[in-house]
Design a protein around this motif. Sequence first.
Motif, PDB file in Angstrom:
ATOM      1  N   CYS A   1       0.829  -1.210   0.000  1.00 57.25           N
ATOM      2  CA  CYS A   1       0.000   0.000   0.000  1.00 57.25           C
ATOM      3  C   CYS A   1       0.863   1.260   0.000  1.00 57.25           C
ATOM      4  O   CYS A   1       0.615   2.212  -0.740  1.00 57.25           O
ATOM      5  N   PHE A  61       3.945   8.876   6.344  1.00 52.00           N
ATOM      6  CA  PHE A  61       3.277  10.020   5.723  1.00 52.00           C
ATOM      7  C   PHE A  61       3.141  11.116   6.769  1.00 52.00           C
ATOM      8  O   PHE A  61       2.920  10.821   7.941  1.00 52.00           O
ATOM      9  N   VAL A  75       0.493  15.457  11.721  1.00 52.95           N
ATOM     10  CA  VAL A  75       0.511  14.109  12.327  1.00 52.95           C
ATOM     11  C   VAL A  75       1.278  13.187  11.386  1.00 52.95           C
ATOM     12  O   VAL A  75       1.217  13.346  10.161  1.00 52.95           O
ATOM     13  N   LEU A 124       2.187   9.126  10.316  1.00 58.06           N
ATOM     14  CA  LEU A 124       1.689   7.754  10.406  1.00 58.06           C
ATOM     15  C   LEU A 124       2.476   6.903   9.427  1.00 58.06           C
ATOM     16  O   LEU A 124       2.667   7.305   8.276  1.00 58.06           O
ATOM     17  N   GLY A 125       2.939   5.776   9.872  1.00 58.89           N
ATOM     18  CA  GLY A 125       3.713   4.920   8.973  1.00 58.89           C
ATOM     19  C   GLY A 125       4.195   3.671   9.659  1.00 58.89           C
ATOM     20  O   GLY A 125       3.622   3.228  10.667  1.00 58.89           O
ATOM     21  N   TRP A 173      -0.267  19.798   2.321  1.00 59.97           N
ATOM     22  CA  TRP A 173      -0.814  19.022   3.430  1.00 59.97           C
ATOM     23  C   TRP A 173      -0.275  17.587   3.503  1.00 59.97           C
ATOM     24  O   TRP A 173      -0.588  16.855   4.435  1.00 59.97           O
ATOM     25  N   LEU A 177       4.983   0.054  13.873  1.00 56.94           N
ATOM     26  CA  LEU A 177       4.202   1.195  13.382  1.00 56.94           C
ATOM     27  C   LEU A 177       4.682   2.483  14.053  1.00 56.94           C
ATOM     28  O   LEU A 177       5.246   2.451  15.148  1.00 56.94           O
ATOM     29  N   PHE A 205       0.869  14.338   7.507  1.00 62.14           N
ATOM     30  CA  PHE A 205      -0.336  15.100   7.165  1.00 62.14           C
ATOM     31  C   PHE A 205      -0.282  16.398   7.958  1.00 62.14           C
ATOM     32  O   PHE A 205      -0.292  16.372   9.187  1.00 62.14           O
ATOM     33  N   SER A 206      -0.242  17.513   7.207  1.00 57.43           N
ATOM     34  CA  SER A 206      -0.102  18.769   7.939  1.00 57.43           C
ATOM     35  C   SER A 206      -1.273  19.710   7.653  1.00 57.43           C
ATOM     36  O   SER A 206      -2.002  19.544   6.665  1.00 57.43           O
TER      37      SER A 206
END
Lengths: 402, 249
Positions: free
Chosen positions: B7, B108, B121, B123-124, B68, B185, B110-111
Amino acid sequence: MKSFLRSLIAFGALCSILVFAGCRKTIASSPEATSYPGDNYPDVFQSFWTGMNNNYVFWGIDTTNWDNMYKVYKPLFDQLTVFDSAHESKAEQYFSQMTQGLIDSHYTLEFMLTGNAFSPAQYRKLQIDPNYFTDSAFPSAVLDSLIPAKYLDHGSVVKGTDTVSLEGTSTPFTAVTGTINGNILYLYFSSFALSQAGANTGPVFNSFFNILHRYNSTLKGIILDVRGNGGGEIADLDYLMGQMVTSQYTFGYTRYKNGVNRLDYTPWAPAVVKPWVGGSVNVTAPIVVLGDHLSVSMSELTIMAVKTLPNGKFIGTRTWGANGPLTSSVYFDGGQFTIGGAAWGSTGYMFVYTSSSMFKYLNGDIYEGVGVPPDIYARETNAAYLSGDDLVVDAALKYLGL
Amino acid sequence: MRVMTICCAATFLMLCSLQGHSQFFVGAEGGLNMNYLTTSNASEPFTNYVGMRGWNIGVPIGYQFFDWLAVEATPTYIKKNYDIVRTGFLTGVYQKNYNTYLQLPVNFRFSFGGEALRGFVDLGGYAAYWQSGRIKGTEANILNEVDTAYETVNPTSILGENNGYSYNQKYTFDNAKDRRLEFGLIAGAGVSYEFLETYTVYLEGRYYRAMTDQQKNYETSQAPRYNDNFGLVLGCTVKIKQIISLFKK
C-alpha cells in the motif's frame, strides 16, 4: 480548512490500513506452576509442564524436546479421569518418561500420593550399569575397618557420627580424620553439614583444622575424601576450602534464569572460594581430593575447587554429575517447585527437585549430567576392599610420593 | 506487514507523479525517548519491567506532494533501553538493558494550518535492526555466600545472603532466541515552522510500536516481548530545490 480536511481523511484511511496490517500476539498471562489447583490429572500435567518450562535451568543445553512432550503427553493425561491407584500408576509412568532424558542430575520427582520418586540420572546410570550402586565398598565398611586401621597413624585417628538435618531429612553424618606417615593429613566426611557437626563429629573437624593451621608448613600433603558424599550446604565450601587459601579465587561460574522463557539467563557469575573469616593458612603442599561415582553436588563443586588450585589434584572416578547449586525457586527465578498445593495440601501432588543454577567449570566445560573427570583414575572395588586395600588411597599416596 | 508495504509503495508511486508543491527535503533530527518492554511476567514475583530513557538521531529525507501531505524516510540510530528490577526481599537485583537499533521509519506526514506555523501528524511503519546490546546489573551469586561463619543473622535482602555479582558487559546475542529484525508502526504529532521559504523546524512527539516479538518463536507458551518507544524529536529540514537555487544565484 481544506487542507485540514484532506489531512484528516487521508490520515483516517491510512490509520485503517495500518490497523489491519498487523497486530501483536496476545500477551497472555503465564501463571506460576503453583497457581494451578491440581484437582484433576490434566490440570496437574499442565502445572508440571509449565513449571518445567519456566523453572528448569538447563534448557539452554538440554536436548529434551519439551514442546514435543506437551504434544505427546497432554492427550494421555486427558484420558486419566480420576485419581485412583491405576491412574496414578499411569501418571507416574508418564511423568517419568517425560523427564528420563533430562541432564539435571539433582532432578527428582517426588510423588506425594504414593511416596514414590523418580530420578532420571539414577535411572540412566542403572540402565547402563545395574551394579552402579552396589559395586562400591564405600563408605562405611572402608571407613570403619580399612582406612583407620591400615592407613591412618594409630593415635591420630578421630572419628564420630552425629545425626544432621539435610533439607529437612535426618541423616547420619560421619567424619574421620588422622595423619598418614605423620605428615599427610586425611579427612573424610559423609556429607556437607559441617556447620551441624555435633558432639561426636565436632572433634573430628577441630582436630583436622588444628593440625592444618598449626603444622601447615610441615605437611607433605592433604587428602580430602568425598567418595560417596551426597553433598549438602554451600557455606561449607568456604569453611573447608577457605581455610586452605589466603586469597579469593574463582573455580567456575554459575548462571540463573532471569525470565519466564526457556533461554532467559543471567550472565555467568564467578563461583569463588574466599578465605574463611575465622582464619586460614596458605597451603602449598599438594591437596588431593578423592571422589567417585557417588560424589554428588557439593562434593563435585569441592572437587572442582581443589582441581583449580595449582597444588590440587582429583583422584578417583568420574563423579555423579549434579553440579548446579540449588535452593528455592523464590531466590533465583528457577529451580524446585511443588504442584497441586491447592487440592493436595502443602506437600502438593508432586515435588519437583531441580537445580536453581547452571555451573560451568573454570575451563568452560559443563559437567552436569556427565560428571567431573578425575585427573588420575583410580577405583576402589569390593574385591580390593576384601583383600585389605583401598586402591584410591593407594593412588593418592603414590601421587604424594609414599 | 506485507499489505502495508504494498500500500505504501503504490501510494508513493502515484503521488510522485503529481506536480505543484512537490519538492524534496532533507534534514537532521534528534531527540530523547522513553522505552518500555511490554511482556507478561505474571509468573515472576517481585519483578518489574521498568521503562528507561534513550536517545535517537536521524536524517529525515522526504518529498512534499502538497502543502498538506509529505512522505518521509528517516534513517535513525536509536537506543531502546529497559530495566528489569526485582523488589521486596530481592531488592538490589536488577538488569539494565541498553539496546541499539538501526531503524528506518517510513511515514506520511499530514499537515494543516497556516503558511508558516503548521501542525502535523505522522503515520507509517518502520523496520529496525537490533545492532548491539549492553547489559548492566547485579545478580545474587549463589556460590559467593555472605555468611560463611555460620552466624545466625537474618538477612534483610538476598544480597545479605549471597554477595552480589555486578556486571556491565556487551550483550551476546543468542541465535536460538534473539530476533534482531524488528518491524512496527509509527504515530506522531507535532508542530512545524517554516522560515525563509526554505527551512522548517519541527517538534514532534512520536510513538514507535513494535509489532514483532524481540524473540524468535522458539517455544510453546512463550511470553512475547515488544518495544514501546515514546519520543520527543526536534528537527530541521531544508528544501533541496531552494538550496540549489540559492547556490545558482
